[in-house]
Design a protein around this motif. Structure first.
Motif, PDB file in Angstrom:
ATOM      1  N   PHE A 200      -6.235   3.111  -4.577  1.00 57.61           N
ATOM      2  CA  PHE A 200      -5.231   2.924  -3.523  1.00 57.61           C
ATOM      3  C   PHE A 200      -3.835   2.796  -4.144  1.00 57.61           C
ATOM      4  O   PHE A 200      -3.648   2.170  -5.194  1.00 57.61           O
ATOM      5  CB  PHE A 200      -5.550   1.690  -2.688  1.00 57.61           C
ATOM      6  CG  PHE A 200      -6.709   1.887  -1.747  1.00 57.61           C
ATOM      7  CD1 PHE A 200      -6.632   2.822  -0.719  1.00 57.61           C
ATOM      8  CD2 PHE A 200      -7.878   1.145  -1.898  1.00 57.61           C
ATOM      9  CE1 PHE A 200      -7.703   3.020   0.144  1.00 57.61           C
ATOM     10  CE2 PHE A 200      -8.944   1.330  -1.030  1.00 57.61           C
ATOM     11  CZ  PHE A 200      -8.858   2.274  -0.010  1.00 57.61           C
ATOM     12  N   THR A 201      -2.856   3.400  -3.461  1.00 57.10           N
ATOM     13  CA  THR A 201      -1.460   3.380  -3.904  1.00 57.10           C
ATOM     14  C   THR A 201      -0.567   3.041  -2.713  1.00 57.10           C
ATOM     15  O   THR A 201      -1.050   2.828  -1.600  1.00 57.10           O
ATOM     16  CB  THR A 201      -1.039   4.753  -4.463  1.00 57.10           C
ATOM     17  OG1 THR A 201      -1.008   5.709  -3.374  1.00 57.10           O
ATOM     18  CG2 THR A 201      -1.988   5.243  -5.548  1.00 57.10           C
ATOM     19  N   SER A 202       0.735   3.057  -2.956  1.00 56.33           N
ATOM     20  CA  SER A 202       1.691   2.786  -1.882  1.00 56.33           C
ATOM     21  C   SER A 202       2.004   4.027  -1.071  1.00 56.33           C
ATOM     22  O   SER A 202       2.794   3.959  -0.125  1.00 56.33           O
ATOM     23  CB  SER A 202       2.990   2.228  -2.470  1.00 56.33           C
ATOM     24  OG  SER A 202       3.596   3.196  -3.319  1.00 56.33           O
ATOM     25  N   GLY A 203       1.427   5.169  -1.414  1.00 55.62           N
ATOM     26  CA  GLY A 203       1.682   6.389  -0.662  1.00 55.62           C
ATOM     27  C   GLY A 203       1.533   7.624  -1.526  1.00 55.62           C
ATOM     28  O   GLY A 203       1.110   7.557  -2.691  1.00 55.62           O
ATOM     29  N   GLY A 204       1.908   8.776  -0.956  1.00 55.83           N
ATOM     30  CA  GLY A 204       1.743  10.038  -1.650  1.00 55.83           C
ATOM     31  C   GLY A 204       2.619  10.177  -2.872  1.00 55.83           C
ATOM     32  O   GLY A 204       2.196  10.728  -3.904  1.00 55.83           O
ATOM     33  N   THR A 205       3.849   9.695  -2.802  1.00 56.23           N
ATOM     34  CA  THR A 205       4.757   9.844  -3.943  1.00 56.23           C
ATOM     35  C   THR A 205       4.236   9.108  -5.163  1.00 56.23           C
ATOM     36  O   THR A 205       4.232   9.642  -6.285  1.00 56.23           O
ATOM     37  CB  THR A 205       6.169   9.350  -3.574  1.00 56.23           C
ATOM     38  OG1 THR A 205       6.722  10.216  -2.575  1.00 56.23           O
ATOM     39  CG2 THR A 205       7.081   9.333  -4.783  1.00 56.23           C
TER      40      THR A 205
ATOM     41  N   THR B 296      -4.216  13.756  -4.208  1.00 52.26           N
ATOM     42  CA  THR B 296      -3.334  12.816  -3.518  1.00 52.26           C
ATOM     43  C   THR B 296      -3.513  12.916  -2.010  1.00 52.26           C
ATOM     44  O   THR B 296      -3.543  14.009  -1.443  1.00 52.26           O
ATOM     45  CB  THR B 296      -1.862  13.131  -3.859  1.00 52.26           C
ATOM     46  OG1 THR B 296      -1.640  12.858  -5.247  1.00 52.26           O
ATOM     47  CG2 THR B 296      -0.908  12.311  -3.018  1.00 52.26           C
ATOM     48  N   VAL B 297      -3.619  11.743  -1.356  1.00 50.36           N
ATOM     49  CA  VAL B 297      -3.632  11.669   0.111  1.00 50.36           C
ATOM     50  C   VAL B 297      -2.758  10.483   0.521  1.00 50.36           C
ATOM     51  O   VAL B 297      -2.506   9.576  -0.273  1.00 50.36           O
ATOM     52  CB  VAL B 297      -5.068  11.497   0.666  1.00 50.36           C
ATOM     53  CG1 VAL B 297      -5.899  12.743   0.435  1.00 50.36           C
ATOM     54  CG2 VAL B 297      -5.770  10.293   0.047  1.00 50.36           C
TER      55      VAL B 297
ATOM     56  N   VAL C 266       0.980   3.437   2.538  1.00 50.82           N
ATOM     57  CA  VAL C 266      -0.325   3.337   1.897  1.00 50.82           C
ATOM     58  C   VAL C 266      -0.841   4.750   1.660  1.00 50.82           C
ATOM     59  O   VAL C 266      -0.646   5.652   2.471  1.00 50.82           O
ATOM     60  CB  VAL C 266      -1.320   2.525   2.749  1.00 50.82           C
ATOM     61  CG1 VAL C 266      -1.603   3.203   4.089  1.00 50.82           C
ATOM     62  CG2 VAL C 266      -2.612   2.261   1.987  1.00 50.82           C
ATOM     63  N   GLY C 267      -1.479   4.936   0.525  1.00 52.70           N
ATOM     64  CA  GLY C 267      -2.059   6.230   0.178  1.00 52.70           C
ATOM     65  C   GLY C 267      -3.134   6.016  -0.860  1.00 52.70           C
ATOM     66  O   GLY C 267      -3.558   4.889  -1.121  1.00 52.70           O
ATOM     67  N   ALA C 268      -3.563   7.112  -1.466  1.00 58.82           N
ATOM     68  CA  ALA C 268      -4.593   6.997  -2.494  1.00 58.82           C
ATOM     69  C   ALA C 268      -4.533   8.193  -3.425  1.00 58.82           C
ATOM     70  O   ALA C 268      -4.146   9.296  -3.023  1.00 58.82           O
ATOM     71  CB  ALA C 268      -5.984   6.895  -1.867  1.00 58.82           C
TER      72      ALA C 268
ATOM     73  N   ARG D 216      -7.096  -0.744   5.604  1.00 61.14           N
ATOM     74  CA  ARG D 216      -8.114  -0.568   6.648  1.00 61.14           C
ATOM     75  C   ARG D 216      -7.654   0.461   7.672  1.00 61.14           C
ATOM     76  O   ARG D 216      -8.424   1.344   8.087  1.00 61.14           O
ATOM     77  CB  ARG D 216      -8.414  -1.904   7.339  1.00 61.14           C
ATOM     78  CG  ARG D 216      -9.518  -1.729   8.379  1.00 61.14           C
ATOM     79  CD  ARG D 216      -9.864  -2.965   9.154  1.00 61.14           C
ATOM     80  NE  ARG D 216     -10.740  -2.606  10.277  1.00 61.14           N
ATOM     81  CZ  ARG D 216     -10.933  -3.356  11.341  1.00 61.14           C
ATOM     82  NH1 ARG D 216     -10.334  -4.541  11.436  1.00 61.14           N
ATOM     83  NH2 ARG D 216     -11.725  -2.958  12.304  1.00 61.14           N
ATOM     84  N   ALA D 217      -6.397   0.386   8.097  1.00 61.09           N
ATOM     85  CA  ALA D 217      -5.889   1.331   9.091  1.00 61.09           C
ATOM     86  C   ALA D 217      -5.890   2.754   8.548  1.00 61.09           C
ATOM     87  O   ALA D 217      -6.200   3.719   9.271  1.00 61.09           O
ATOM     88  CB  ALA D 217      -4.476   0.928   9.512  1.00 61.09           C
ATOM     89  N   PHE D 218      -5.547   2.922   7.275  1.00 63.06           N
ATOM     90  CA  PHE D 218      -5.558   4.224   6.613  1.00 63.06           C
ATOM     91  C   PHE D 218      -6.961   4.821   6.637  1.00 63.06           C
ATOM     92  O   PHE D 218      -7.159   5.993   7.001  1.00 63.06           O
ATOM     93  CB  PHE D 218      -5.046   4.027   5.187  1.00 63.06           C
ATOM     94  CG  PHE D 218      -5.104   5.217   4.284  1.00 63.06           C
ATOM     95  CD1 PHE D 218      -5.026   6.519   4.764  1.00 63.06           C
ATOM     96  CD2 PHE D 218      -5.218   5.035   2.902  1.00 63.06           C
ATOM     97  CE1 PHE D 218      -5.061   7.607   3.897  1.00 63.06           C
ATOM     98  CE2 PHE D 218      -5.243   6.116   2.034  1.00 63.06           C
ATOM     99  CZ  PHE D 218      -5.179   7.400   2.532  1.00 63.06           C
ATOM    100  N   ALA D 219      -7.949   4.025   6.260  1.00 59.39           N
ATOM    101  CA  ALA D 219      -9.321   4.517   6.205  1.00 59.39           C
ATOM    102  C   ALA D 219      -9.831   4.891   7.597  1.00 59.39           C
ATOM    103  O   ALA D 219     -10.497   5.920   7.777  1.00 59.39           O
ATOM    104  CB  ALA D 219     -10.226   3.474   5.564  1.00 59.39           C
TER     105      ALA D 219
END
Length: 410
Positions: free
Chosen positions: A77-82, A214-215, A226-228, A261-264
């Motif tokens: 998990f990351t803070s987003g795509g970037t 990346t997502v 949020v990203g991954a 959780r919302a991302f998933a």
């Protein structure tokens, strides 16, 4: 406290056609996030609240992995795509170079998102990387023969290769599996930015053969921030962030459990609804393009004309003799919100690197608009856009319009 200006009752209702920049959160994702926002707990804590939060994170990891064809242990998990793109490109380069100092070549397609391009440029400027851009054809699709020739020129010195799953400006889908097979013949790790692809086209991490993917949440109906990065266990990665090592020791930082959780949830819903989404968005896009062609016959539609080779809800249009920013503001004044390309580079007075790489003539590059549909788009939205475009194009062509400073597309 600054008061807000009164709303203009004469302004048309806003039509949002910029889903490729960010799309509204799905109701299911909002519900999941709100539930978690009311509960305290750091997933790294060992007490009851922390263990509950950790359980939510791990269940979300499993849910996201299942939706994307990955194993739970492959989700970082990351803070987003970037951040995920930076970790993939820079992290893989550093790891591969540490293993063999000769590996300085970094290969990326010429139409990548700036999160990939600028990461690669940064290590070229600061860490002695040799950045090489792989060419695309007139549809924006990677030239596989040119890519093969580039790799085989000196494969032992290639550190990492990155090719996006689907282009964020013109929507063209890339031959990711073929690229992975080609690169793996020489032991080269492959990264793909799949930010635009999830919930839009069939996607399977394991079947694709890539090493890193990346997502991000806000492109598929989840929250912003949020990203991954999906990473096979053997993927070479050197951390960019240092601290608690929360995510496989390659990404540190307290996990945002409500957003995760919302991302998933959003990813699972988006993937489950994929067949319906493709059918609905394809029909809306077809109506949009047909309507625009009838209203402005000399419009040029960019990208792959074959629905199988592009994102279903993205229409990239060029109007020669117009300035894209002028069209954007004229349409915005008419209640239609769209973009000129990528919101992450909005407001920067430079031509689209994607359209330039595709070989478009300067008037078509300058007069480009991106209209992107999503889960809230309707036939009425399409009708409003088609109705507003002719007057906007005529005015943009008839006068040199002052363009206010502001933001463009994502």
């Amino acid at each position: 406290m600054t008061s807000q200006p009164p709303s203009d009752p004469t302004r048309p209702a806003d039509v949002y056609l910029d889903h490729a920049a960010t799309t509204p959160m799905l109701p299911e994702a909002i519900e999941a996030m709100v539930e978690e926002l009311g509960v305290v707990g750091n997933p790294s804590s060992l007490h009851t609240a922390g263990r509950r939060a950790r359980r939510v994170v791990e269940e979300s990891r499993e849910q996201l992995a299942a939706a994307l064809g990955a194993g739970p242990s492959e989700v970082v998990f990351t803070s987003g795509g970037t951040e995920a793109d930076n970790l993939a490109v820079i992290g893989a380069y550093r790891a591969r170079r540490a293993d063999d100092p000769r590996r300085r070549r970094v290969l990326v397609s010429a139409v990548e998102h700036h999160a990939v391009l600028d990461s690669a440029q940064w290590i070229a400027d600061h860490e002695d990387a040799e950045l090489e851009l792989l060419p695309v054809d007139g549809l924006g699709r990677l030239d596989l023969d040119a890519a093969r020739a580039c790799i085989e020129r000196d494969p032992g010195r290639v550190a990492v290769l990155s090719v996006m799953w689907a282009n964020n400006e013109v929507g063209t889908v890339q031959p990711v599996r073929e690229v992975a097979e080609l690169a793996h013949e020489h032991g080269i790790p492959v990264h793909t930015d799949a930010v635009q692809a999830v919930g839009q086209v069939p996607l399977d991490f394991a079947a694709s053969g890539v090493d890193l993917m990346t997502v991000t949440g806000h492109k598929l109906g989840g929250p912003v921030g949020v990203g991954a990065l999906l990473a096979v266990r053997a993927a070479p990665l050197t951390p960019l962030l240092h601290g608690g090592g929360q995510e496989r020791q390659v990404r540190s930082g307290t996990l945002d459990e409500p957003a995760i959780r919302a991302f998933a949830v959003a990813a699972a819903v988006a993937v489950q609804r994929l067949p319906r989404t493709v059918a609905r968005l394809t029909a809306l896009r077809s109506a949009l393009v047909s309507g625009v062609r009838a209203a402005v016959p000399d419009v040029v539609v960019n990208g792959d004309p074959d629905p199988a080779g592009r994102l279903p809800g993205l229409a990239h249009l060029s109007f020669a003799g117009c300035d894209g920013d002028s069209l954007l503001y004229l349409l915005d004044a008419a209640g239609v919100q769209c973009s000129t390309g990528s919101a992450c580079s909005a407001g920067v007075p430079q031509p689209s690197h994607v359209l330039v790489a595709m070989g478009l003539d300067e008037p078509l590059v300058r007069g480009a608009l991106r209209l992107s549909l999503g889960h809230t788009s309707t036939e009425r939205d399409v009708e409003a856009a088609v109705g507003a475009l002719p007057a906007a194009v005529a005015r943009a062509r008839g006068a040199a319009l002052p363009v206010p400073t502001g933001e463009g597309v994502a």
